[in-house]
Design a protein around this motif. Structure first.
Motif, PDB file in Angstrom:
ATOM      1  N   HIS A  74       0.886  -1.153   0.000  1.00 39.69           N
ATOM      2  CA  HIS A  74       0.000   0.000   0.000  1.00 39.69           C
ATOM      3  C   HIS A  74       0.931   1.213   0.000  1.00 39.69           C
ATOM      4  O   HIS A  74       2.002   1.162   0.616  1.00 39.69           O
ATOM      5  CB  HIS A  74      -0.820  -0.038   1.294  1.00 39.69           C
ATOM      6  CG  HIS A  74      -1.865   1.018   1.383  1.00 39.69           C
ATOM      7  ND1 HIS A  74      -3.155   0.801   0.982  1.00 39.69           N
ATOM      8  CD2 HIS A  74      -1.821   2.288   1.847  1.00 39.69           C
ATOM      9  CE1 HIS A  74      -3.860   1.897   1.206  1.00 39.69           C
ATOM     10  NE2 HIS A  74      -3.075   2.810   1.718  1.00 39.69           N
ATOM     11  N   ASP A  76       3.010   4.390   0.821  1.00 37.17           N
ATOM     12  CA  ASP A  76       3.528   4.928   2.079  1.00 37.17           C
ATOM     13  C   ASP A  76       3.876   3.877   3.127  1.00 37.17           C
ATOM     14  O   ASP A  76       4.193   4.221   4.251  1.00 37.17           O
ATOM     15  CB  ASP A  76       2.563   5.959   2.713  1.00 37.17           C
ATOM     16  CG  ASP A  76       2.915   7.361   2.268  1.00 37.17           C
ATOM     17  OD1 ASP A  76       3.989   7.545   1.661  1.00 37.17           O
ATOM     18  OD2 ASP A  76       2.110   8.280   2.526  1.00 37.17           O
ATOM     19  N   GLY A  78       6.412   2.023   2.844  1.00 35.38           N
ATOM     20  CA  GLY A  78       7.867   2.009   2.901  1.00 35.38           C
ATOM     21  C   GLY A  78       8.493   1.133   1.843  1.00 35.38           C
ATOM     22  O   GLY A  78       9.647   0.738   1.967  1.00 35.38           O
ATOM     23  N   THR A  81      11.588   2.894   0.451  1.00 35.35           N
ATOM     24  CA  THR A  81      12.654   2.890   1.456  1.00 35.35           C
ATOM     25  C   THR A  81      13.261   1.495   1.563  1.00 35.35           C
ATOM     26  O   THR A  81      14.481   1.343   1.582  1.00 35.35           O
ATOM     27  CB  THR A  81      12.080   3.321   2.827  1.00 35.35           C
ATOM     28  OG1 THR A  81      11.315   4.506   2.629  1.00 35.35           O
ATOM     29  CG2 THR A  81      13.175   3.577   3.835  1.00 35.35           C
ATOM     30  N   ARG A 116       4.887   9.031  -8.160  1.00 38.62           N
ATOM     31  CA  ARG A 116       4.880   9.565  -6.819  1.00 38.62           C
ATOM     32  C   ARG A 116       3.630  10.409  -6.586  1.00 38.62           C
ATOM     33  O   ARG A 116       2.915  10.243  -5.618  1.00 38.62           O
ATOM     34  CB  ARG A 116       6.119  10.445  -6.688  1.00 38.62           C
ATOM     35  CG  ARG A 116       6.619  10.648  -5.322  1.00 38.62           C
ATOM     36  CD  ARG A 116       8.087  10.350  -5.245  1.00 38.62           C
ATOM     37  NE  ARG A 116       8.267   8.935  -5.053  1.00 38.62           N
ATOM     38  CZ  ARG A 116       8.131   8.348  -3.879  1.00 38.62           C
ATOM     39  NH1 ARG A 116       7.790   9.027  -2.819  1.00 38.62           N
ATOM     40  NH2 ARG A 116       8.317   7.060  -3.766  1.00 38.62           N
ATOM     41  N   ASN A 194       6.629  -3.403   8.395  1.00 32.62           N
ATOM     42  CA  ASN A 194       7.631  -2.326   8.454  1.00 32.62           C
ATOM     43  C   ASN A 194       7.249  -1.284   9.511  1.00 32.62           C
ATOM     44  O   ASN A 194       6.154  -1.316  10.067  1.00 32.62           O
ATOM     45  CB  ASN A 194       7.707  -1.695   7.051  1.00 32.62           C
ATOM     46  CG  ASN A 194       8.844  -0.710   6.904  1.00 32.62           C
ATOM     47  OD1 ASN A 194       9.895  -0.854   7.550  1.00 32.62           O
ATOM     48  ND2 ASN A 194       8.654   0.301   6.066  1.00 32.62           N
ATOM     49  N   LYS A 195       8.149  -0.396   9.736  1.00 31.20           N
ATOM     50  CA  LYS A 195       7.930   0.779  10.606  1.00 31.20           C
ATOM     51  C   LYS A 195       7.697   0.414  12.074  1.00 31.20           C
ATOM     52  O   LYS A 195       6.845   1.026  12.737  1.00 31.20           O
ATOM     53  CB  LYS A 195       6.756   1.635  10.091  1.00 31.20           C
ATOM     54  CG  LYS A 195       6.928   2.135   8.656  1.00 31.20           C
ATOM     55  CD  LYS A 195       5.998   3.274   8.360  1.00 31.20           C
ATOM     56  CE  LYS A 195       6.050   3.674   6.904  1.00 31.20           C
ATOM     57  NZ  LYS A 195       5.214   4.807   6.576  1.00 31.20           N
ATOM     58  N   SER A 319      12.303  -2.226  10.528  1.00 29.00           N
ATOM     59  CA  SER A 319      12.117  -0.823  10.202  1.00 29.00           C
ATOM     60  C   SER A 319      13.124  -0.491   9.112  1.00 29.00           C
ATOM     61  O   SER A 319      14.325  -0.417   9.372  1.00 29.00           O
ATOM     62  CB  SER A 319      12.374   0.051  11.428  1.00 29.00           C
ATOM     63  OG  SER A 319      12.604   1.379  11.000  1.00 29.00           O
ATOM     64  N   PHE A 321      13.463   2.213   7.517  1.00 30.28           N
ATOM     65  CA  PHE A 321      13.985   3.557   7.750  1.00 30.28           C
ATOM     66  C   PHE A 321      15.106   3.552   8.793  1.00 30.28           C
ATOM     67  O   PHE A 321      16.113   4.229   8.639  1.00 30.28           O
ATOM     68  CB  PHE A 321      12.819   4.441   8.191  1.00 30.28           C
ATOM     69  CG  PHE A 321      13.170   5.867   8.378  1.00 30.28           C
ATOM     70  CD1 PHE A 321      13.604   6.634   7.311  1.00 30.28           C
ATOM     71  CD2 PHE A 321      13.063   6.465   9.637  1.00 30.28           C
ATOM     72  CE1 PHE A 321      13.917   7.961   7.484  1.00 30.28           C
ATOM     73  CE2 PHE A 321      13.380   7.804   9.812  1.00 30.28           C
ATOM     74  CZ  PHE A 321      13.816   8.554   8.735  1.00 30.28           C
TER      75      PHE A 321
HETATM   76  P1  GDP Z   1       6.186   3.799  -0.483  1.00 26.38           P
HETATM   77  O1  GDP Z   1       5.129   4.771  -0.874  1.00 26.38           O
HETATM   78  O2  GDP Z   1       5.598   2.510  -0.005  1.00 26.38           O
HETATM   79  O3  GDP Z   1       7.264   3.617  -1.491  1.00 26.38           O
HETATM   80  O4  GDP Z   1       6.834   4.401   0.851  1.00 26.38           O
HETATM   81  P2  GDP Z   1       8.166   5.200   1.087  1.00 26.38           P
HETATM   82  O5  GDP Z   1       9.319   4.296   1.140  1.00 26.38           O
HETATM   83  O6  GDP Z   1       8.216   6.356   0.156  1.00 26.38           O
HETATM   84  O7  GDP Z   1       7.935   5.685   2.563  1.00 26.38           O
HETATM   85  C1  GDP Z   1       6.869   6.545   2.934  1.00 26.38           C
HETATM   86  C2  GDP Z   1       7.270   7.363   4.139  1.00 26.38           C
HETATM   87  O8  GDP Z   1       7.459   6.480   5.245  1.00 26.38           O
HETATM   88  C3  GDP Z   1       8.593   8.096   3.943  1.00 26.38           C
HETATM   89  O9  GDP Z   1       8.505   9.346   4.583  1.00 26.38           O
HETATM   90  C4  GDP Z   1       9.596   7.214   4.651  1.00 26.38           C
HETATM   91  O10 GDP Z   1      10.690   7.925   5.163  1.00 26.38           O
HETATM   92  C5  GDP Z   1       8.754   6.622   5.777  1.00 26.38           C
HETATM   93  N1  GDP Z   1       9.234   5.308   6.199  1.00 26.38           N
HETATM   94  C6  GDP Z   1       9.550   4.251   5.406  1.00 26.38           C
HETATM   95  N2  GDP Z   1       9.948   3.210   6.168  1.00 26.38           N
HETATM   96  C7  GDP Z   1       9.863   3.614   7.451  1.00 26.38           C
HETATM   97  C8  GDP Z   1      10.143   2.994   8.702  1.00 26.38           C
HETATM   98  O11 GDP Z   1      10.569   1.859   8.793  1.00 26.38           O
HETATM   99  N3  GDP Z   1       9.924   3.749   9.809  1.00 26.38           N
HETATM  100  C9  GDP Z   1       9.467   5.032   9.761  1.00 26.38           C
HETATM  101  N4  GDP Z   1       9.286   5.675  10.911  1.00 26.38           N
HETATM  102  N5  GDP Z   1       9.204   5.640   8.598  1.00 26.38           N
HETATM  103  C10 GDP Z   1       9.411   4.954   7.469  1.00 26.38           C
END
Ligand code: GDP
Length: 755
Positions: A74, A76, A78, A81, A116, A194-195, A319, A321
């Motif tokens: 989904h 955001d 991650g 990342t 994006r 994640n996260k 995580s 990130f």
């Molecule tokens: P995508 O839309 O699934 O590709 O998600 P992104 O990788 O662009 O991440 C969306 C947001 O979540 C960004 O601001 C990332 O920095 C943040 N994010 C991704 N992984 C993590 C994580 O493990 N922990 C936290 N706190 N934020 C994360």
């Protein structure tokens, strides 16, 4: 437009999965997907061979070390990342960039800023990396339903996938959609929660949501040490050890003992894992039922068998990130997801009415490779190929089965996100890119010894059209270039010319589908275009047999024209493969046989534009029973004209009707709005075919004419205070009601030039 497809109810999911192969074959989506739903099965060849004590072939070992995977999520959660971290730990990139482009560099996989903004992944990039001694190809998977062909291609080249879930957001609507797609294509998967560092992180809640909403038979193979800001590391439940991630980017994975205060919980979670896997794996079940200790190796093997059989989903955590948990996830990919030979793939034999042929997956076989993606980047035109059988070498001659063209492979490369590496050859199971070959996405290449294609040659007809025109005359060249490229990439995207207005018309599978191309034209080709009102692609057909007998005769001075055609038109069965059939049943020489092709051509031309509203007439059979010719005045032209007039004259007697595309619309709305939404669907002449309750939401399925769905996202938003979501996909063309037919015919007549 709602950003995400809604979450269908378990009932709906069941229906979609269980009956997917029973869908009407007249549906383009079904046609698109059919033949592919069940093209994958998991091979037990290895085990059988081992049991018989047979020696493994030479290529087996290198093939065991290949993983072709996708990462789905989904928005955001991650995904970007995580992908970045994977590229970092596998040595593909040397530093980690913050995603969202905060440092102006942006994550490597995300080359299109359009993706994006729209929050959907439109293009599927493929990147190669190595983890330990495994070759891993990561194929980006588009997640939107409007992109059926893209989704299909990206998913079929995968052997396995990682489903990323957010430990705070849990299983969200798009997670359900992407999971459903992977299930449809029988892609085994592991989940990554994640996260864990975020406030409110609750992996156990997400795990139970995945069991309930995605119907995953799953269990955690890891558990966290601390959560939120105290998230310190993970416990590997298979090998029973703690893992910590040291170094500025978490690059040093340090194993340690289980913290004493967690021992009891670890034992409980490991037991839960063993119990869950043994429910679907007989070997492990025996150990479990006899209460025997299970070694890490035994557990790992059982998880692998169950995951590849799609009976189990191992759940990883971390995580991305905070650089924790990515390396063990990569270990999980190689341990639990299949290698190319553990997936049976099929091709369609074009010499045998598209009969399914099992591919051996061996480099020894004849070459069979699918072009699943074209990309025009800074390196020029690149074609991504998945090789299913055989070997491809630089300098080889290969045959494009779809176009029958013979092509030399000028340069073979492996893509590493944005960089590339030249290679001399690649084997079955691998994903490579080739330079400068002329083909479209979805085409199949072979060495010429077989005539197989990986996808059906039949492509669905577009359901919606739009007039487009570049704002500036100077951008005409770029405009045509863009349209040419998009057509090559996507066979459901067509370009034509309106003969009346001389405007360029683009057609596709829905409003969003066309929007995206207009947008891509602007961004990638710097062409601003004005667009007309989207129009539904109606068709016409006949409902009864009608006779024709027409004499075309002009004999006033000079060369005359003379041709007479007699016969009848009749409807073809709605499920017939051909849309137009012509049969010559004349016995004898009433019409010399040389004129027959011109007659067929005339009928075909006439059927291009029915006289109700000028749309193509389909499902007709034309039978020629008699006719007459003149020794001097008959010509091909005369007979062609006779056919055109004959068709026009008998058309009304054949009781023509207008067919319109009907969509399967799936909605999810808070129950308080259900009445309003259902009432509105009724007004749009929709038929509600399903209604389920999912928590506080109602999930509605309806069949609605596409012509009544313009601007629906805005209406739904205002009816539900922005809380409703919907998706739609093409179902079939069906006849409009009498009053709609009258309206359409009147509207068409009003726009006709009076002559
Ligand atoms: P995508 O839309 O699934 O590709 O998600 P992104 O990788 O662009 O991440 C969306 C947001 O979540 C960004 O601001 C990332 O920095 C943040 N994010 C991704 N992984 C993590 C994580 O493990 N922990 C936290 N706190 N934020 C994360």
């Amino acid at each position: 437009m709602p950003r995400f497809p809604p979450s269908p109810s378990p009932n709906l999911l069941q229906r979609l999965f269980s009956s997917s192969n029973k869908r009407s074959s007249s549906s383009p989506t079904a046609a698109l997907l059919s033949g592919d739903f069940h093209l994958r099965r998991f091979s037990s060849g290895n085990a059988a061979r081992a049991a018989k004590g047979e020696k493994e072939p030479w290529w087996k070992e290198s093939m065991n070390k290949v993983r072709n995977i996708g990462i789905s999520a989904h928005i955001d959660s991650g995904k970007t990342t995580l992908t970045e971290r994977v590229l970092f730990y596998t040595g593909r990139i040397h530093e980690i960039h913050e995603v969202r482009g905060r440092d102006g560099v942006g994550a490597k996989m995300d080359s299109m800023d359009l993706e994006r903004e729209k929050g959907i992944t439109i293009q599927s990039a493929a990147t190669y990396c190595t983890w330990k001694d495994y070759k891993v190809n990561i194929i980006d998977t588009p997640g939107h339903v409007d992109f059926t062909i893209e989704v299909e291609r990206a998913l079929r080249v995968l052997d396995g996938a990682i489903l990323v879930l957010c430990s705070v957001g849990g299983v969200q609507s798009q997670s359900i959609t992407v999971d459903r797609q992977m299930r449809r294509y029988e892609v085994p998967r592991v989940a990554f929660i994640n996260k864990l560092d975020r406030m409110g992180a609750d992996p156990w809640k997400v795990l139970s949501q995945a069991r309930a909403k995605l119907r995953h038979h799953s269990a955690a193979v890891q558990m966290p040490i601390g959560l939120e800001e105290n998230f310190k590391g993970l416990i590997d439940l298979v090998h029973v050890k703690a893992l910590f991630f040291h170094g500025s980017s978490g690059e040093n994975v340090v194993a340690g003992d289980i913290p004493a205060d967690m021992e009891e919980l670890v034992a409980e979670k490991r037991r839960e894992l063993i119990e869950t896997v043994s429910e679907v794996d007989d070997v492990l079940a025996e150990k479990f039922l006899n209460d025997e200790p299970v070694t890490a190796a035994e557990l790992e093997e059982a998880i692998r068998r169950a995951t590849i059989a799609q009976k189990f989903v191992p759940v990883f955590m971390g995580s991305a990130f905070k650089n924790k948990g990515v390396q063990p996830l990569l270990d999980g990919v190689v341990s639990y997801l299949p290698c190319p030979t553990e997936v049976n793939n099929y091709a369609l034999d074009q010499d045998n009415e598209e009969a399914k042929v099992t591919l051996t997956g061996s480099p020894d076989g004849p070459l069979v490779a699918l072009a699943f993606k074209l990309e025009e980047g800074r390196f020029g035109q690149l074609t991504y190929l998945r090789i299913y059988e055989g070997v491809i070498k630089k300098g080889d001659f290969i045959i494009n089965v779809n176009t029958k063209k013979r092509i030399k492979v000028p340069r073979l490369v492996r893509m590493h996100s944005n960089d590339m590496e030249d290679i001399q050859e690649a084997h079955a199971g691998e994903i490579v890119a080739v330079f400068g070959i002329d083909c479209a996405s979805g085409h199949t290449f072979t060495d010429g010894s077989v005539k197989y294609t990986m996808t059906s040659m039949s492509v669905p007809e577009p359901v919606m059209s739009l007039a487009v025109q570049p704002v500036s005359k100077d951008s005409g060249g770029q405009f045509s270039k863009a349209l040419q490229r998009f057509q090559k990439e996507d066979p459901t995207f067509r370009v034509g010319l309106d003969p009346d207005s001389n405007q360029t018309i683009i057609s596709g599978m829905g409003e969003l589908h066309l929007d995206i191309y207009v947008e891509r034209m602007r961004r990638e080709y710097k062409v601003d275009a004005t667009v007309g009102k989207p129009r539904v692609n109606f068709r016409e057909t006949i409902t009864q047999r009608a006779e024709f007998d027409y004499l075309h005769k002009k004999q006033s001075g000079g060369a005359g024209q003379y041709g007479r055609v007699t016969g009848y038109v009749e409807p073809l069965p709605s499920d017939s493969k051909e849309k137009f059939e012509f049969e010559n049943m004349i016995v004898g020489q009433a019409i010399p046989s040389g004129f027959i092709p011109a007659i067929e051509k005339g009928f075909k031309e006439a059927a291009n534009s029915g006289s109700l509203i000028g749309h193509p007439v389909e499902n007709i059979r034309i039978v020629l029973t008699d006719g007459a010719s003149h020794a001097v005045d008959s010509s091909e032209l005369a007979f062609k004209m006779a056919a055109i007039y004959a068709f026009r004259l008998c058309y009304t007697a054949a009781k023509p009707v207008i067919l319109e595309p009907v969509m399967l619309v799936e909605l999810k709305v808070p129950t308080e709005f259900q009445g309003t939404v259902a009432g509105d669907l009724n007004k749009r002449k929709g038929i509600i075919v399903g209604n389920d309750q999912e928590g506080d939401d109602s999930v509605i399925q309806a069949h609605v004419p596409l012509n009544n769905m313009f601007g629906y996202s805005t209406s739904l938003r205002s009816m539900t205070q922005g809380k409703g979501e919907f998706t739609m996909e093409y179902k079939e063309h069906s006849a409009v009601s009498n009053d709609v037919q009258t309206q359409l015919v009147n509207a068409h007549n009003a726009t006709k030039p009076t002559d």
